[in-house]
Enzyme design. Structure first.
Site, PDB file in Angstrom:
ATOM      1  N   LYS A 491       0.945  -1.378   0.007  1.00 15.69           N
ATOM      2  CA  LYS A 491       0.091  -0.027   0.051  1.00 15.69           C
ATOM      3  C   LYS A 491       0.856   1.235   0.027  1.00 15.69           C
ATOM      4  O   LYS A 491       1.958   1.080   0.222  1.00 15.69           O
ATOM      5  CB  LYS A 491      -1.053  -0.040   1.058  1.00 15.69           C
ATOM      6  CG  LYS A 491      -0.227   0.135   2.432  1.00 15.69           C
ATOM      7  CD  LYS A 491      -1.243  -0.115   3.551  1.00 15.69           C
ATOM      8  CE  LYS A 491      -0.477  -0.097   5.076  1.00 15.69           C
ATOM      9  NZ  LYS A 491      -1.488  -0.184   5.919  1.00 15.69           N
ATOM     10  N   TYR A 715      14.316  31.935   1.466  1.00 21.60           N
ATOM     11  CA  TYR A 715      13.093  32.567   1.892  1.00 21.60           C
ATOM     12  C   TYR A 715      12.998  32.922   3.321  1.00 21.60           C
ATOM     13  O   TYR A 715      13.578  32.324   4.262  1.00 21.60           O
ATOM     14  CB  TYR A 715      11.857  31.726   1.825  1.00 21.60           C
ATOM     15  CG  TYR A 715      11.648  31.779   0.149  1.00 21.60           C
ATOM     16  CD1 TYR A 715      11.153  32.610  -0.743  1.00 21.60           C
ATOM     17  CD2 TYR A 715      11.120  30.503  -0.654  1.00 21.60           C
ATOM     18  CE1 TYR A 715      10.932  32.862  -1.917  1.00 21.60           C
ATOM     19  CE2 TYR A 715      11.069  30.444  -2.057  1.00 21.60           C
ATOM     20  CZ  TYR A 715      10.727  31.627  -2.537  1.00 21.60           C
ATOM     21  OH  TYR A 715      10.704  31.643  -3.844  1.00 21.60           O
ATOM     22  N   MET A 764      10.168  25.125  -2.155  1.00 29.57           N
ATOM     23  CA  MET A 764       9.456  24.096  -2.918  1.00 29.57           C
ATOM     24  C   MET A 764      10.235  23.038  -3.730  1.00 29.57           C
ATOM     25  O   MET A 764       9.937  21.966  -3.577  1.00 29.57           O
ATOM     26  CB  MET A 764       8.338  24.880  -3.903  1.00 29.57           C
ATOM     27  CG  MET A 764       7.480  23.644  -4.503  1.00 29.57           C
ATOM     28  SD  MET A 764       6.387  24.415  -5.471  1.00 29.57           S
ATOM     29  CE  MET A 764       4.885  24.879  -4.175  1.00 29.57           C
TER      30      MET A 764
END
Length: 820
Positions: A491, A715, A764
């Site tokens: 899974k 950032y 990101m």
């Protein structure tokens, strides 16, 4: 290829029940590796996990008519039309046969052992000597109690030399390998911690490895390895064995006096018999230099011309130790195996190709097989038969030999004289929705083809070691009783490792069941060609028609799910559809409570459409000893409830409650089946040393720059600097699954065996690391977790569990699967 009639083999190995005196050319121990049934004899090896006798019927159906079996195996009437050799121990029979075969070979044989470097030294010796010699050598890393006999069987009378590896994992094994290989020249590379678990000490392991050389003419080793040198000086070898020592630091038969490194090459100066010689190798790392000197010393012992040594050592090839499986263009799967290019390794690679059941179409891109020592007509006839037998749909042949003999291939084929010619015409071929195997000798530069056919993604990748996965599967199987089945959980994208790729391997390893969380996962596996039973642990109530359509087996956990699935089965006109009943014994997630069992039994016995395959439950804290009393209460409760259900049903039902940690900690609760999850992927709270790391998350340095003091990085200007530092930008961010909490020096990566901190906030798509003071360059590899930096350590930094780290790796991170 050796030829023995079966009567002769029977005389060597055991009692015979011979019907036809057939000629045997191929030895088989793994039923999945069948190439040519007519001239194959199958040795039904008995192990702790598999019994070869279980596969005789299947092989008989495929045309095999020669078998070596145990004294107790009963030959049924349907299998009587075959030749059988009975023996007390089928592995010993295999070893007896190859010992006998080895004695017929009079030319030199080199045996290589050691903790590291065996395969590379073997391949480099082959590279140096195959210019003017016909050589038999171990396929890949065939160095075990089974692998060595299969390797030695490859010796033929027209071979000038044999080169074989020997590996051991416990005392008492090396004597058997010595009797099979009977080496004239030995090489002991080094001694390290690998496979140490069954040895009392490194001294004991060294002594065991030295037994390989008890009847050698010459042993080559580095006297700088103090342990090896000391054990040999302590008379651990007979006096007649000539010792050829080499050294970086002192006087020896071959003394390395200078090591000069330039760019990607190393110049070595050595003194042999008071003369100075130079060689150059295309490597600069310490391990490659040591392996190269082992090769140099062995070549001297073989009286190899120094000009040939110099020439061949300068072109030593990198040895790709693994077969890689990658995503290809246009939804293809690309298998790159350019490590060994001979018919034996081709057969193994074709098995891997056929395991890619997610694709109906299979293509093979094959170069000439060089330096095999076999007649070309005979060689390519065998290859054509192999390719046909493996049901390959399309062949692309590259090289003058295969181009000339292309008429021997019956399948759809396209042939080119060289790689460049094929690349020029590659647009003529539509590669789409298929599995493609690249199998080429190194000089054909198949890496250029791989670069074209590989799907282009960013450089961050998750490498999955399928050999390690199989090792872990076998470890857990070794803890089980013979009757206990195993379900493997795949899974959540197989815990981040990939769905059908892992499922293919598990199906190949004859796993009893697979477990998924949701119906979509099971449907994907069925569409990818997975045929073994699949249990859906959390089936959505609206997905039951899909479950039936794809022959999945649902968990029934409530009266509503029981009623709705019974209706779905009736609607689809199915009878006795398999289901699995979930019991809540204390986890308090899905499942029937003990107070509901009476009504559950009434509902199950009332239904004519369902058949209960298993009853199961989950332990809430099997990995935490502090809760062992509660775990035992759960087990006792489950036994009581399942007994009631089975009694009410009136037929046998499988029972299972143990997960990975439960398998290790509660052996008395194995019952009929266990469920293996995170342990398969290399994580254990109790016996981590028994498992191998499966997944390694790696990236590269995209850019390097200096940032002055008082500047910030990233950032939010969180990475405040109080001094000038050098940073590396790494192309992985939180969109790839890198947890933002690892930023601002809370996490670290591994570069050049040194840990370096993450600076500033994680972005990101990328992050920044402090590489000050480390000799690195753009393009160098970065390890986020792997063999030397386990995922459990990253999980510890985040105060979480390895499951979360692995399952959080984004689908955009390229998965690369490899095995030896």
């Amino acid at each position: 290829m050796p030829e023995y009639n079966i009567s002769k083999i029977a005389g060597i190995t055991g009692k015979s029940l011979i019907r036809d005196n057939v000629i045997i050319r191929l030895l088989l121990t793994d039923s999945r590796r069948l190439i040519s049934p007519a001239d194959t004899i199958f040795f039904a090896l008995e192990g702790g996990i598999h019994d070869g006798h279980d596969y005789i019927k299947d092989l008989f159906t495929k045309g095999v008519r020669a078998f070596v079996i145990s004294e107790t195996y009963e030959i049924t009437k349907e299998l009587s039309d075959a030749n059988y050799i009975r023996t007390g121990n089928t592995l010993e029979a295999l070893q007896q046969l190859t010992r006998y075969h080895r004695k017929s070979f009079q030319n030199p044989v080199i045996a290589i052992t050691g903790s590291n470097g065996k395969t590379i030294v073997k391949e480099w010796l082959f590279h140096c000597l195959s210019v003017d010699k016909n050589i038999a050598r171990s396929p890949k890393s065939y160095n075990s109690q089974v692998g060595v006999p299969l390797s030695v069987w490859l010796l033929e009378q027209d071979n000038d030399l044999g080169i074989f590896e020997a590996g051991i994992s416990q005392p008492g094994e090396m004597e058997k390998l010595q009797e099979i290989i009977q080496p004239t020249i030995g090489i002991l590379t080094n001694i390290g911690e690998a496979h140490q678990e069954n040895f009392i000490s490194l001294e004991q392991k060294t002594d065991e490895k030295l037994k390989l050389f008890t009847n050698c003419d010459t042993l080559v080793y580095c006297q700088d390895h103090e342990l090896i040198n000391t054990r040999i000086e302590n008379k651990k070898l007979p006096g007649q064995v000539k010792l050829f020592k080499w050294s970086f630091t002192g006087k020896a038969d071959l003394q390395i006096t200078n090591i000069g490194k330039e760019s990607n090459r190393t110049l070595l100066t050595g003194i042999y018999r008071e003369r100075s010689y130079n060689i150059e190798i295309p490597f600069t790392d310490k391990a490659s230099i040591e392996n190269a000197v082992h090769v140099w010393a062995a070549l001297i012992c073989l009286n190899t011309d120094q000009k040939l040594i110099t020439s061949q050592m300068s072109s030593l090839p990198p040895v790709a130790m693994r077969l890689e499986i990658k995503q290809g263009i246009n939804n293809c799967t690309l298998i790159n195996d350019s490590y060994n290019s001979d018919i034996n390794s081709l057969a193994i690679a074709l098995d891997t190709l056929n395991m890619q059941s997610q694709h109906k179409e299979k293509s093979l891109i094959l170069s000439d097989l060089l330096q095999t020592g076999r007649d070309k007509q005979e060689l390519y006839k065998s290859i054509a038969e192999l390719v046909k037998d493996k049901k390959i749909d399309r062949l692309i042949g590259i090289g003058n030999d295969i181009y000339t003999i292309s008429g021997k291939f019956e399948i759809s084929g396209y042939f080119y004289k060289n790689t460049g010619e094929f690349i020029e015409r590659i647009s003529d071929h539509s590669f789409r929705d298929e599995a493609i195997l690249l199998k080429g000798s190194r000089q054909y530069e198949f890496e250029k083809i791989s670069a074209i056919l590989e799907q282009k993604t960013h450089l961050t990748r998750l490498e999955i070691n399928l050999d390690a996965l199989v090792h872990n599967l076998h470890y857990y199987r070794s803890l089980l009783e013979a009757k206990t089945r195993i379900m493997v959980m795949v899974k959540a994208f197989s815990y981040g490792s990939g769905s059908y790729e892992i499922a293919n391997m598990l199906q190949f390893q004859r796993t009893d069941y697979l477990g998924v969380a949701f119906v979509d996962e099971g449907v994907s596996l069925r569409q990818a060609g997975i045929t073994i039973p699949i249990l859906v642990m959390s089936p959505e109530l609206g997905s039951y028609d899909q479950i039936i359509k794809y022959q999945l087996e649902p968990e029934i956990y409530s009266f509503r799910s029981l009623e709705l699935f019974d209706e779905a089965v009736r609607r689809n006109q199915e009878i006795s559809y398999p289901v699995h009943i979930k019991i809540d014994t204390g986890m308090h997630r899905l499942g029937f409570l003990e107070s509901e069992v009476y009504a559950l039994c009434a509902g199950l016995t009332k239904s004519r459409n369902l058949k209960v395959i298993s009853v199961f439950s989950n332990l809430a804290a099997s990995d935490e000893p502090v809760h062992d009393d509660f775990s035992r209460i759960q087990i006792e409760r489950f036994n009581r409830i399942s007994d009631r259900i089975i009694k009410a049903l009136g037929y046998s039902v499988l029972r299972h409650i143990l997960n990975s940690s439960g398998i290790e900690r509660f052996p008395d609760a194995q019952l009929d089946m266990v469920r293996l999850g995170i342990g398969l992927y290399g994580a254990s709270s109790f016996n981590q040393a028994k498992l191998k790391n499966v997944s390694s998350l790696k990236s590269t340095i995209s850019q390097i720059k200096k940032v002055p003091a008082d500047e910030t990085v990233g950032y939010g200007r969180m990475g405040n600097l109080n001094k000038e530092i050098t940073i590396g930008i790494i192309p992985i961010g939180y969109a790839d699954g890198l947890n933002r909490r690892l930023g601002n020096e809370n996490g670290k990566f591994l570069i050049k065996n040194k840990f370096i901190p993450i600076i500033g906030n994680i972005c990101m798509d990328m992050c920044m690391v402090d590489i000050s003071g480390i000799d690195v360059k753009e393009g160098d590899e970065v390890i986020l977790f792997g063999d030397d930096y386990p995922v459990s350590e990253v999980a510890r930094q985040l105060d979480t569990i390895p499951y979360e780290i692995l399952t959080g790796i984004s689908g955009r991170v390229k998965r690369i699967y490899f095995h030896e």
